[in-house]
Scaffold this motif. Structure first.
Motif, short mmCIF file in Angstrom:
data_model
loop_
_atom_site.label_atom_id
_atom_site.label_comp_id
_atom_site.label_asym_id
_atom_site.label_seq_id
_atom_site.Cartn_x
_atom_site.Cartn_y
_atom_site.Cartn_z
N THR A 125 0.85 -1.18 0.00
CA THR A 125 0.00 0.00 0.00
C THR A 125 0.89 1.23 0.00
N TYR A 128 -0.61 12.62 3.07
CA TYR A 128 -0.51 11.21 3.45
C TYR A 128 -0.72 11.12 4.96
N GLU A 177 -1.19 8.61 7.32
CA GLU A 177 -0.91 7.48 8.22
C GLU A 177 -0.38 7.95 9.56
N HIS A 206 -5.37 7.96 3.65
CA HIS A 206 -4.59 6.83 4.16
C HIS A 206 -4.84 6.67 5.67
#
Length: 244
Positions: free
Chosen positions: A100, A153, A155, A190
């Protein structure tokens, strides 16, 4: 209100695990739109282990909301996107073996390459977003590529949210403010989920779109797909009210 684009890769993974056409990816996409999502996202990879290139071509004529194709801009991917002409393409720096997405672009080191690729997409009227870390330097450098938007992003935010939400959100709010000052639109994605989405969306200035797949499809196993999509939309609506 921030738009919700649902990534349907996991539905394709489930289909591919047994062959055949169950679950039906196209029907799922139609239903997700009917349930209120404002976009559909796919991420075809070179080995086509989930979304196949044929899926991308089949989805385009049936979708009524924004179609977002994300992926590493190898030549085959570029050709596919320019053939299908989605509303948006999101460029991610995944290698072919990546499970991913796990990093944003270094928009300084890859400026010239990205600028050339962005120009090829914009010639076909496709809006371009570039996947970046929550780093104002990377956001500022993205301007020189000619991109329309950056996708943050998230995460690190999702990981940090569980212990210290205020600290986790801080770099993302700063990066989004930099993007706004530079004239770039802001997307995000994400590991966003029902648990952490509302807090994020309420605190990110100018957040245009979130792309969510893994958590949403996983939560739908327990809550049902229609209910889950609507719960995500409610979180975004709550966040919009919170910004007022």
């Amino acid at each position: 209100m921030t738009k919700l684009s649902v990534n349907i890769n996991k539905i394709a993974t489930l289909r591919n695990s047994r062959g055949g056409n169950m679950p039906d990816l196209l029907e799922a996409a139609r239903n997700i739109e009917r349930f209120g999502a404002q976009g559909i996202t796919v991420h075809p990879r070179p080995d086509e282990r989930h979304i196949r290139y044929a899926d991308v071509r089949a989805l385009k004529p049936i979708l009524t909301t924004e179609f977002n194709i994300e992926g590493y801009p190898g030549e085959r991917f570029i050709e596919l996107v320019n053939e299908v002409k989605p509303a948006q393409v999101t460029l991610v720096p995944d290698g072919p073996d990546a499970i991913t997405s796990n990093a944003g672009w270094d928009t300084v080191a890859h400026r010239d390459m990205l600028r050339d690729i962005v120009a090829r997409f914009k010639e076909n009227g496709i809006r371009v977003s570039i996947f970046v870390e929550a780093d104002p330097r990377m956001v500022e450098a993205a301007v020189a590529t000619g991109t329309d938007r950056v996708e943050l992003y998230t995460e690190a935010y999702a990981t940090g949210y569980k212990t210290d939400p205020e600290r986790a959100i801080a770099p993302f709010a700063a990066a989004a403010e930099t993007a706004r000052e530079c004239g770039l639109g802001v997307n995000a994605g994400h590991d966003l989920s029902l648990e952490n989405l509302e807090y994020f969306a309420a605190r990110i200035p100018g957040l245009l779109e979130v792309s969510i797949g893994h958590a949403l499809i996983s939560e739908a196993l327990y809550l049902g797909l229609e209910n889950t999509v609507r719960l995500y939309l409610q979180k975004l609506q709550n966040a919009a009210h919170g910004k007022r």
